[in-house]
Design a protein around this motif. Structure first.
Motif, PDB file in Angstrom:
ATOM      1  N   MET A 136       0.839  -1.183   0.000  1.00 58.39           N
ATOM      2  CA  MET A 136       0.000   0.000   0.000  1.00 58.39           C
ATOM      3  C   MET A 136       0.883   1.244   0.000  1.00 58.39           C
ATOM      4  N   TRP A 137       0.535   2.188  -0.821  1.00 57.85           N
ATOM      5  CA  TRP A 137       1.287   3.429  -0.941  1.00 57.85           C
ATOM      6  C   TRP A 137       0.924   4.353   0.217  1.00 57.85           C
ATOM      7  N   ASN A 138       1.907   4.843   0.916  1.00 54.70           N
ATOM      8  CA  ASN A 138       1.685   5.749   2.023  1.00 54.70           C
ATOM      9  C   ASN A 138       2.400   7.050   1.701  1.00 54.70           C
ATOM     10  N   SER A 139       1.666   8.080   1.365  1.00 53.47           N
ATOM     11  CA  SER A 139       2.300   9.324   0.961  1.00 53.47           C
ATOM     12  C   SER A 139       2.099  10.409   2.004  1.00 53.47           C
ATOM     13  N   THR A 140       3.002  11.364   1.981  1.00 55.40           N
ATOM     14  CA  THR A 140       2.919  12.521   2.860  1.00 55.40           C
ATOM     15  C   THR A 140       1.941  13.523   2.250  1.00 55.40           C
ATOM     16  N   PRO A 141       1.047  14.086   3.028  1.00 60.50           N
ATOM     17  CA  PRO A 141       0.121  15.086   2.494  1.00 60.50           C
ATOM     18  C   PRO A 141       0.877  16.251   1.857  1.00 60.50           C
ATOM     19  N   LYS A 142       0.327  16.810   0.793  1.00 56.85           N
ATOM     20  CA  LYS A 142       1.001  17.844   0.005  1.00 56.85           C
ATOM     21  C   LYS A 142       1.297  19.119   0.783  1.00 56.85           C
ATOM     22  N   ASN A 143       0.661  19.317   1.902  1.00 58.83           N
ATOM     23  CA  ASN A 143       0.921  20.523   2.693  1.00 58.83           C
ATOM     24  C   ASN A 143       1.771  20.234   3.932  1.00 58.83           C
ATOM     25  N   LYS A 144       2.433  19.074   3.963  1.00 67.02           N
ATOM     26  CA  LYS A 144       3.186  18.671   5.148  1.00 67.02           C
ATOM     27  C   LYS A 144       4.689  18.473   4.893  1.00 67.02           C
ATOM     28  N   PHE A 145       5.235  19.096   3.860  1.00 68.60           N
ATOM     29  CA  PHE A 145       6.682  19.034   3.665  1.00 68.60           C
ATOM     30  C   PHE A 145       7.185  20.389   3.199  1.00 68.60           C
ATOM     31  N   ASN A 146       8.489  20.606   3.301  1.00 67.30           N
ATOM     32  CA  ASN A 146       9.071  21.919   3.042  1.00 67.30           C
ATOM     33  C   ASN A 146       9.817  22.035   1.721  1.00 67.30           C
ATOM     34  N   TYR A 147      10.287  20.919   1.180  1.00 68.45           N
ATOM     35  CA  TYR A 147      11.057  20.930  -0.063  1.00 68.45           C
ATOM     36  C   TYR A 147      10.577  19.821  -0.981  1.00 68.45           C
ATOM     37  N   MET A 148      10.716  20.063  -2.284  1.00 65.82           N
ATOM     38  CA  MET A 148      10.378  19.058  -3.289  1.00 65.82           C
ATOM     39  C   MET A 148      11.586  18.929  -4.214  1.00 65.82           C
ATOM     40  N   GLY A 149      11.911  17.701  -4.565  1.00 69.53           N
ATOM     41  CA  GLY A 149      13.014  17.454  -5.490  1.00 69.53           C
ATOM     42  C   GLY A 149      12.500  17.174  -6.886  1.00 69.53           C
ATOM     43  N   TYR A 150      13.088  17.850  -7.865  1.00 72.19           N
ATOM     44  CA  TYR A 150      12.752  17.656  -9.274  1.00 72.19           C
ATOM     45  C   TYR A 150      14.011  17.183  -9.982  1.00 72.19           C
ATOM     46  N   SER A 151      13.892  16.123 -10.781  1.00 76.17           N
ATOM     47  CA  SER A 151      15.060  15.528 -11.436  1.00 76.17           C
ATOM     48  C   SER A 151      14.887  15.444 -12.940  1.00 76.17           C
ATOM     49  N   CYS A 152      16.032  15.447 -13.615  1.00 75.64           N
ATOM     50  CA  CYS A 152      16.064  15.131 -15.038  1.00 75.64           C
ATOM     51  C   CYS A 152      17.316  14.292 -15.283  1.00 75.64           C
ATOM     52  N   ARG A 153      17.298  13.563 -16.385  1.00 75.48           N
ATOM     53  CA  ARG A 153      18.365  12.596 -16.646  1.00 75.48           C
ATOM     54  C   ARG A 153      18.758  12.628 -18.109  1.00 75.48           C
ATOM     55  N   THR A 154      20.046  12.509 -18.353  1.00 77.29           N
ATOM     56  CA  THR A 154      20.584  12.295 -19.688  1.00 77.29           C
ATOM     57  C   THR A 154      21.389  11.002 -19.608  1.00 77.29           C
ATOM     58  N   PRO A 155      21.914  10.490 -20.718  1.00 76.33           N
ATOM     59  CA  PRO A 155      22.763   9.297 -20.617  1.00 76.33           C
ATOM     60  C   PRO A 155      23.998   9.508 -19.729  1.00 76.33           C
ATOM     61  N   GLU A 156      24.440  10.769 -19.592  1.00 72.66           N
ATOM     62  CA  GLU A 156      25.655  11.041 -18.815  1.00 72.66           C
ATOM     63  C   GLU A 156      25.412  11.498 -17.384  1.00 72.66           C
ATOM     64  N   TRP A 157      24.277  12.117 -17.102  1.00 74.62           N
ATOM     65  CA  TRP A 157      24.060  12.748 -15.802  1.00 74.62           C
ATOM     66  C   TRP A 157      22.651  12.508 -15.278  1.00 74.62           C
ATOM     67  N   ARG A 158      22.531  12.571 -13.943  1.00 73.66           N
ATOM     68  CA  ARG A 158      21.224  12.751 -13.301  1.00 73.66           C
ATOM     69  C   ARG A 158      21.347  13.976 -12.429  1.00 73.66           C
ATOM     70  N   PHE A 159      20.425  14.902 -12.589  1.00 75.88           N
ATOM     71  CA  PHE A 159      20.437  16.162 -11.858  1.00 75.88           C
ATOM     72  C   PHE A 159      19.155  16.277 -11.057  1.00 75.88           C
ATOM     73  N   THR A 160      19.263  16.705  -9.806  1.00 74.43           N
ATOM     74  CA  THR A 160      18.089  16.972  -8.978  1.00 74.43           C
ATOM     75  C   THR A 160      18.211  18.358  -8.384  1.00 74.43           C
ATOM     76  N   LEU A 161      17.134  19.107  -8.482  1.00 71.96           N
ATOM     77  CA  LEU A 161      17.037  20.427  -7.873  1.00 71.96           C
ATOM     78  C   LEU A 161      16.001  20.338  -6.764  1.00 71.96           C
ATOM     79  N   TRP A 162      16.417  20.674  -5.556  1.00 74.48           N
ATOM     80  CA  TRP A 162      15.510  20.708  -4.407  1.00 74.48           C
ATOM     81  C   TRP A 162      15.079  22.147  -4.201  1.00 74.48           C
ATOM     82  N   VAL A 163      13.768  22.399  -4.235  1.00 75.36           N
ATOM     83  CA  VAL A 163      13.244  23.755  -4.084  1.00 75.36           C
ATOM     84  C   VAL A 163      12.249  23.811  -2.931  1.00 75.36           C
TER      85      VAL A 163
END
Length: 88
Positions: free
Chosen positions: A1-28
Motif C-alpha cells: 500500500m502506498w503511504n504518501s505525505t500530504p502535500k501541505n506537510k513538507f518543506n522541499y520538493m526534489g525535481y530531477s532530469c536525466r541524460t545518458p551522462e548525468w542525473r540532476f536533482t534540484l531541491w526547491v
C-alpha cells in the motif's frame, strides 16, 4: 500500500532530469498553501555522473554529488529542468 505525505506537510520538493551522462536533482522550497514549488526560493542541487553506467548497480552511481566539480554540467541540467517544469 502506498503511504504518501500530504502535500501541505513538507518543506522541499526534489525535481530531477536525466541524460545518458548525468542525473540532476534540484531541491526547491515548497509552498504548502498554494501546493506549488517556489522556483525562485532556496534550493540545493545534486548531480551524479552516469557516463559509464551500464545499469548493473544503482548504488555505484548515486553516492557522490559532483555538482561542485562540474558546474557547467549542473548549470546546463538546471536550465533544462527549469525550462520544462516552469512550462508545465
Amino acid at each position: 500500500m502506498w503511504n504518501s505525505t500530504p502535500k501541505n506537510k513538507f518543506n522541499y520538493m526534489g525535481y530531477s532530469c536525466r541524460t545518458p551522462e548525468w542525473r540532476f536533482t534540484l531541491w526547491v522550497e515548497w509552498d504548502d498553501t498554494t501546493l506549488q514549488p517556489k522556483w525562485d526560493g532556496a534550493s540545493a542541487e545534486e548531480l551524479y555522473d552516469h557516463k559509464n553506467d551500464n545499469s548493473s548497480s544503482f548504488d555505484l552511481w548515486e553516492n557522490v554529488n559532483v555538482a561542485t566539480e562540474n558546474p557547467a554540467a549542473a548549470q546546463a541540467m538546471k536550465a533544462q529542468l527549469l525550462g520544462f517544469f516552469r512550462k508545465h
